[in-house]
Design a protein around this motif. Structure first.
Motif, PDB file in Angstrom:
ATOM      1  N   SER A 228       0.824  -1.199   0.000  1.00 24.76           N
ATOM      2  CA  SER A 228       0.000   0.000   0.000  1.00 24.76           C
ATOM      3  C   SER A 228       0.868   1.263   0.000  1.00 24.76           C
ATOM      4  O   SER A 228       0.589   2.218  -0.730  1.00 24.76           O
ATOM      5  CB  SER A 228      -0.925  -0.023   1.214  1.00 24.76           C
ATOM      6  OG  SER A 228      -1.690   1.141   1.261  1.00 24.76           O
TER       7      SER A 228
ATOM      8  N   ARG B  47       2.171   1.884  -3.396  1.00 29.63           N
ATOM      9  CA  ARG B  47       1.214   1.701  -4.493  1.00 29.63           C
ATOM     10  C   ARG B  47       1.281   2.799  -5.545  1.00 29.63           C
ATOM     11  O   ARG B  47       0.986   2.555  -6.716  1.00 29.63           O
ATOM     12  CB  ARG B  47      -0.209   1.570  -3.953  1.00 29.63           C
ATOM     13  CG  ARG B  47      -0.820   2.851  -3.402  1.00 29.63           C
ATOM     14  CD  ARG B  47      -2.171   2.544  -2.759  1.00 29.63           C
ATOM     15  NE  ARG B  47      -2.889   3.745  -2.353  1.00 29.63           N
ATOM     16  CZ  ARG B  47      -2.626   4.461  -1.270  1.00 29.63           C
ATOM     17  NH1 ARG B  47      -1.628   4.089  -0.465  1.00 29.63           N
ATOM     18  NH2 ARG B  47      -3.336   5.525  -0.980  1.00 29.63           N
ATOM     19  N   ASN B  48       1.714   4.004  -5.139  1.00 27.42           N
ATOM     20  CA  ASN B  48       1.732   5.092  -6.116  1.00 27.42           C
ATOM     21  C   ASN B  48       3.050   5.191  -6.869  1.00 27.42           C
ATOM     22  O   ASN B  48       3.131   5.893  -7.866  1.00 27.42           O
ATOM     23  CB  ASN B  48       1.434   6.411  -5.413  1.00 27.42           C
ATOM     24  CG  ASN B  48       0.002   6.444  -4.893  1.00 27.42           C
ATOM     25  OD1 ASN B  48      -0.882   5.868  -5.520  1.00 27.42           O
ATOM     26  ND2 ASN B  48      -0.192   7.073  -3.751  1.00 27.42           N
TER      27      ASN B  48
ATOM     28  N   ARG C  10       3.052  -0.289 -12.905  1.00 28.82           N
ATOM     29  CA  ARG C  10       1.991  -1.293 -12.997  1.00 28.82           C
ATOM     30  C   ARG C  10       2.485  -2.605 -13.574  1.00 28.82           C
ATOM     31  O   ARG C  10       2.068  -3.679 -13.149  1.00 28.82           O
ATOM     32  CB  ARG C  10       0.848  -0.764 -13.877  1.00 28.82           C
ATOM     33  CG  ARG C  10      -0.353  -0.352 -13.053  1.00 28.82           C
ATOM     34  CD  ARG C  10      -1.584  -0.195 -13.920  1.00 28.82           C
ATOM     35  NE  ARG C  10      -2.353  -1.429 -14.042  1.00 28.82           N
ATOM     36  CZ  ARG C  10      -3.007  -2.020 -13.041  1.00 28.82           C
ATOM     37  NH1 ARG C  10      -2.939  -1.524 -11.830  1.00 28.82           N
ATOM     38  NH2 ARG C  10      -3.712  -3.110 -13.235  1.00 28.82           N
TER      39      ARG C  10
ATOM     40  N   ARG D 179       4.190  -4.828 -10.992  1.00 30.59           N
ATOM     41  CA  ARG D 179       3.674  -4.793  -9.624  1.00 30.59           C
ATOM     42  C   ARG D 179       3.621  -6.182  -8.996  1.00 30.59           C
ATOM     43  O   ARG D 179       3.887  -6.354  -7.819  1.00 30.59           O
ATOM     44  CB  ARG D 179       2.303  -4.147  -9.601  1.00 30.59           C
ATOM     45  CG  ARG D 179       1.243  -4.949 -10.310  1.00 30.59           C
ATOM     46  CD  ARG D 179      -0.125  -4.309 -10.177  1.00 30.59           C
ATOM     47  NE  ARG D 179      -1.155  -5.294 -10.468  1.00 30.59           N
ATOM     48  CZ  ARG D 179      -1.414  -5.754 -11.694  1.00 30.59           C
ATOM     49  NH1 ARG D 179      -0.716  -5.330 -12.733  1.00 30.59           N
ATOM     50  NH2 ARG D 179      -2.350  -6.654 -11.885  1.00 30.59           N
TER      51      ARG D 179
ATOM     52  N   GLU E 113      -3.064  -7.724  -4.147  1.00 31.08           N
ATOM     53  CA  GLU E 113      -3.584  -7.315  -5.446  1.00 31.08           C
ATOM     54  C   GLU E 113      -4.922  -6.590  -5.293  1.00 31.08           C
ATOM     55  O   GLU E 113      -5.144  -5.533  -5.856  1.00 31.08           O
ATOM     56  CB  GLU E 113      -3.834  -8.550  -6.320  1.00 31.08           C
ATOM     57  CG  GLU E 113      -2.758  -8.931  -7.286  1.00 31.08           C
ATOM     58  CD  GLU E 113      -2.505  -7.867  -8.336  1.00 31.08           C
ATOM     59  OE1 GLU E 113      -1.473  -7.200  -8.166  1.00 31.08           O
ATOM     60  OE2 GLU E 113      -3.280  -7.707  -9.292  1.00 31.08           O
TER      61      GLU E 113
ATOM     62  N   LEU F 201      -3.344  -2.611  -3.053  1.00 32.73           N
ATOM     63  CA  LEU F 201      -2.927  -1.852  -4.220  1.00 32.73           C
ATOM     64  C   LEU F 201      -3.807  -0.629  -4.447  1.00 32.73           C
ATOM     65  O   LEU F 201      -3.417   0.296  -5.135  1.00 32.73           O
ATOM     66  CB  LEU F 201      -2.979  -2.772  -5.451  1.00 32.73           C
ATOM     67  CG  LEU F 201      -1.927  -2.564  -6.528  1.00 32.73           C
ATOM     68  CD1 LEU F 201      -0.535  -2.600  -5.930  1.00 32.73           C
ATOM     69  CD2 LEU F 201      -2.055  -3.648  -7.575  1.00 32.73           C
ATOM     70  N   SER F 202      -5.009  -0.638  -3.856  1.00 35.83           N
ATOM     71  CA  SER F 202      -5.905   0.488  -4.117  1.00 35.83           C
ATOM     72  C   SER F 202      -6.444   1.107  -2.835  1.00 35.83           C
ATOM     73  O   SER F 202      -7.456   1.786  -2.855  1.00 35.83           O
ATOM     74  CB  SER F 202      -7.059   0.028  -5.009  1.00 35.83           C
ATOM     75  OG  SER F 202      -7.646  -1.120  -4.456  1.00 35.83           O
ATOM     76  N   ASN F 203      -5.774   0.849  -1.695  1.00 35.01           N
ATOM     77  CA  ASN F 203      -6.249   1.430  -0.438  1.00 35.01           C
ATOM     78  C   ASN F 203      -5.093   2.023   0.357  1.00 35.01           C
ATOM     79  O   ASN F 203      -3.929   1.707   0.121  1.00 35.01           O
ATOM     80  CB  ASN F 203      -6.968   0.371   0.409  1.00 35.01           C
ATOM     81  CG  ASN F 203      -8.386   0.134  -0.065  1.00 35.01           C
ATOM     82  OD1 ASN F 203      -9.266   0.949   0.120  1.00 35.01           O
ATOM     83  ND2 ASN F 203      -8.581  -0.987  -0.748  1.00 35.01           N
TER      84      ASN F 203
ATOM     85  N   SER G 227      -5.250  -1.002   4.851  1.00 38.71           N
ATOM     86  CA  SER G 227      -4.669  -2.195   4.223  1.00 38.71           C
ATOM     87  C   SER G 227      -4.123  -3.135   5.282  1.00 38.71           C
ATOM     88  O   SER G 227      -4.261  -4.360   5.192  1.00 38.71           O
ATOM     89  CB  SER G 227      -3.555  -1.803   3.263  1.00 38.71           C
ATOM     90  OG  SER G 227      -4.077  -1.083   2.184  1.00 38.71           O
TER      91      SER G 227
END
Lengths: 225, 205, 355
Positions: free
Chosen positions: A76, A79-80, A84, A87, A135, A139-141, A146
């Motif tokens: 997390s 993640r930025n 991609r 990853r 995944e 990856l999106s929180n 997380s």
């Protein structure tokens, strides 16, 4: 369920607090609603292999909580900045690091257990639960929620393993955590329980009970609406 | 595109280096304990079969200390013997053996008394036999049967027997009922090591 | 009979929906159906393809088992009957509980399972193990899949696997020395357990029991399998009236004989010996032919029998186990639905190409 919340997240209003108000829900879905083993039937290989004794199951559960929380945190955090395309490789590298660290510590300070678990600690690297949560969630929180997700899923796995381990050890050897509780004068251990087929049977029963409970839950909720 | 690839390579390299450093640090931190544990594992088996008294809760380093103090290794022929001056029964020599079991390899230690013809103890410390049947070879009940058994038959032929119809010779022990196959394999591997001991200079010591 | 009818009729209202004993209705129905043919007929049976209904099938199998049972009591004593009773009680309890939960009738399939199960166990096995094994077999082997007609595995064999893996020591050391003479052990309870090897186990060590002994059955072995003659007698009865499928039996025994012949370098006498020893005949005639767990298509039946026969031969000759009938039939059960699907698909494709 309210007592299981991570302290940081208890009582957060929706959209506020360090976890954005999703802490409790995240934890609950990991342990119960979308339990990785009993509902999603992931991580079965190790769940079947190490649950012949309660102690093994507990240590394996701790391992998964450790790796799950650590991996989700770092995935997390990064993640930025993670490209991609690579990853997955990055995730595996992070998972592997945590797993090996845990394995090394086990080998140094808990040698007997390390021998018992054999390759299964190392195999956490390929555990679908860890990879899947990294995944699908980390990856999106944000990092904190997380970590809660990793904790929830790790605990969900640990609880199921502990239940299976408890019954397999009890039925298969008549003892719990190595202490004889069913006297050998009147109890003949059923060795099927500690063999691999016993794990399948135990897991099958557990999933059936889990389904029955969650189904009863759902009808309750429907009835109250 | 090119810039993206360069960044990915750089990122992967950095992440790899950080992970490697972390692992190296943990390895360095735990190395001595891990090595001691692995060594203690072997040592424990040898100490047990030689009847060297030790505290069962002893740490790895304590076990190694006991081993260093009491046990000597001797090479005779092809074989390595671990010896110990037992205060009551005299010099004991033990030697490793292994062989195929029914489901997987079996490893063990054979310990002989000073005359090199009487078995002091046998231990099967590693096996994958059926739990409850062949797996009973590592039980005390089965292993203790070997105490005092001769490695010579009544007519002086070397070899022991693991027999199903009642052990009545000085070189026989009872087989485990229901595990005839495992017992046959065990007998086979014991007889092979006995032969090697007798051929490989077990008597010139 | 009128007396029983009277009792049943007085009690009937209590078991009707809404009556005081309504949850126990399956028990009442079972008692009712046992004595009198019900007014309503079953419309959906597991196999409606031939005129034999489930009940007639069950009675035929039980009649066929009688010779084995008589031989078993002769050789191993009255304890055999106690084992049958315990098996019926334990399995019946599970059956009744599930019938009550599902609010269905008690299914007669259980009458066969409860009878066959003790016959495939060692005669000296503790009775509580008989009970646990039967309960597990009925529960996991049958009820979980939805009851008779829906089960994938033969419930009696599931129960036996449970015992063989769970209590290996008891299962391999509970043989009883068969009685001798005209009366055998008919008037004994028969508990003196011996731990010597069965003919198959002894054969691994090179001792071959005499053929007449295998035929009559005065050798160590499971309760019902011991006498080859009794097994053949019951089996032929089942084959003649068409309950047991001859294709399955022929394929099992044939495949076993061919593979054994190959493994023993063409020695016919050893193969004949192997055909008569152990539970091969009992398994092939009574258990592999279970209509629920074997394929429906004729081609599937051949393939299924061949799988079982080959696996038995391989396990007996090449592994540490002395007998492989149990595992082989269960393995065959796994393939049964797949085989049906396969051969139906092949058949359909052929019809399409022709048409």
């Amino acid at each position: 369920m309210a007592d299981r919340g991570s302290p940081a997240c208890v009582g957060c209003a929706p959209g506020t607090g360090p976890c954005g108000g999703k802490g409790m829900e995240t934890l609950r879905s990991g342990v119960w609603i979308t339990n990785p083993v009993a509902v999603q039937v992931l991580g079965i290989c190790s769940a079947l292999a190490v649950t012949n004794r309660l102690e093994n199951s507990l240590v394996m559960g701790v391992a998964l909580v450790f790796v799950g929380v650590g991996t989700n945190l770092f995935v997390s955090l990064l993640r930025n900045v993670t490209p991609r395309r690579i990853r997955m490789i990055a995730e595996v590298a992070i998972i592997a690091t945590f797993v090996i660290v845990f394995d090394q510590i086990l080998k140094a300070y808990y040698w007997e257990m390390s021998k018992q678990l054999g390759p299964y600690v190392g195999l956490i690297i390929t555990n679908c639960i860890i990879m899947g949560r990294a995944e699908a969630f980390a990856l999106s929180n944000r990092p904190l929620v997380s970590m809660v997700d990793g904790l929830g899923n790790g605990l969900g796995y640990a609880v199921v393993l502990a239940i299976i381990g408890f019954f397999r050890e009890l039925v298969g050897t008549g003892s719990i955590l190595g202490h004889q509780v069913l006297l050998s004068e009147w109890y003949t251990p059923n060795q099927l329980a500690v063999l691999a087929p016993g794990a399948f049977v135990a897991l099958g029963f557990l999933i059936a009970i889990f389904n029955a409970l969650t189904r009863a839950n759902q009808t309750d909720e429907m009835g109250s609406q | 595109m090119k810039k993206g690839s360069l960044y990915a390579v750089f990122y992967a390299a950095t992440l790899g280096i950080i992970c490697a450093l972390a692992l190296t640090a943990v390895d360095g931190f735990t190395a001595s304990r891990k090595a001691a544990n692995a060594r203690a594992e072997e040592v424990r088996n040898i100490l047990t079969v030689l009847d060297v008294g030790f505290d069962s809760a002893a740490t790895s380093s304590e076990l190694l200390a006991v081993y260093e103090r009491d046990v000597r290794t001797e090479s005779r022929g092809e074989l390595t013997f671990y010896t110990y001056e037992h205060p009551e029964v005299g010099k004991l020599s033990s030697v490793r053996f292994d062989g195929p079991g029914l489901w997987g390899p079996i490893e063990g230690l054979l310990c002989l008394r000073e005359d090199m013809t009487t078995i002091h103890a046998v231990s099967f410390y590693r096996h994958e036999e059926t739990p409850g049947l062949g797996g009973e070879i590592s039980s005390d009940a089965f292993q203790d049967q070997f105490r005092g058994v001769s490695i010579l038959g009544p007519s002086g032929v070397p070899g022991v027997g693991v027999v199903g119809d009642g052990a009545d010779e000085p070189n026989e022990v009872d087989a485990i009922s229901g595990a005839t196959m495992t017992c046959d394999k065990v007998e086979e591997m014991l007889n092979r090591i006995i032969e090697e001991v007798r051929a490989g200079g077990g008597f010139d010591g | 009979m009128r007396f029983i009818l009277g009792i049943l009729d007085t009690a009937r209202p209590m078991f009707r929906p809404g009556g005081r004993l309504a949850p126990l209705r399956p028990i009442f129905d079972a008692a009712d159906g046992f004595f009198f043919s019900p007014a309503t007929r079953t419309v959906v049976a597991p196999h409606a393809r031939d005129p034999l209904d489930v009940k007639r099938y069950m009675s035929a199998v039980i009649i066929a088992i009688v010779p084995c049972l008589v031989a078993a009591v002769h050789f191993y004593g009255l304890r055999v009957l106690a084992m049958v009773l315990v098996s019926y009680a334990a399995g019946g309890a599970v059956e009744v509980i599930f019938a009550m939960v599902r609010k269905e009738e008690i299914q007669e399939g259980f009458l066969v399972t409860g009878m066959i199960f003790p016959l495939i166990l060692p005669p000296g096995l503790p009775l509580w193990m008989v009970a646990t094994g039967c309960a597990f077999g009925v529960l996991v082997g049958k009820e979980i899949f939805g009851g008779t007609g829906r089960n994938l595995f033969n419930p009696a064999l599931v129960g036996r696997v449970f015992l063989a893996l769970g209590y290996p020591r008891a299962m391999s050391g509970a043989w009883v020395e068969p009685g001798t003479g005209l009366l055998g052990r008919v008037f004994q309870y028969g508990t003196d357990v011996v731990t010597t090897a069965t003919p198959l186990a002894a054969a691994k060590g090179g001792e071959w029991a005499a053929l007449p002994k295998l035929l009559f059955g005065n050798v160590l072995g499971s309760v019902g399998e011991t006498s080859a003659i009794a097994v053949i007698l019951g089996g032929v009865f089942l084959l003649v009236i068409g309950i047991a499928n001859w294709r399955i039996v022929a394929a099992t025994l044939g495949a076993f004989a061919v593979v054994s012949l190959g493994l023993h370098g063409g020695d016919v006498s050893i193969v004949v010996w192997h055909l008569l020893a152990g539970s091969l005949l009992f398994g092939a005639l009574f258990m592999a032919t279970d209509p629920v767990t074997s394929p429906m298509t004729n081609a599937g039946k051949w393939a299924y029998g061949i799988i079982i026969g080959v696996v038995i031969a391989l396990i007996r000759n090449l592994t540490g186990y002395v007998e492989g009938v149990m595992f082989a039939i269960l393995l065959g059960n796994v393939f049964a639905p797949v085989l049906d699907e396969l051969f139906v698909a092949v058949h359909v494709r052929r019809l399409r190409e022709e048409g």
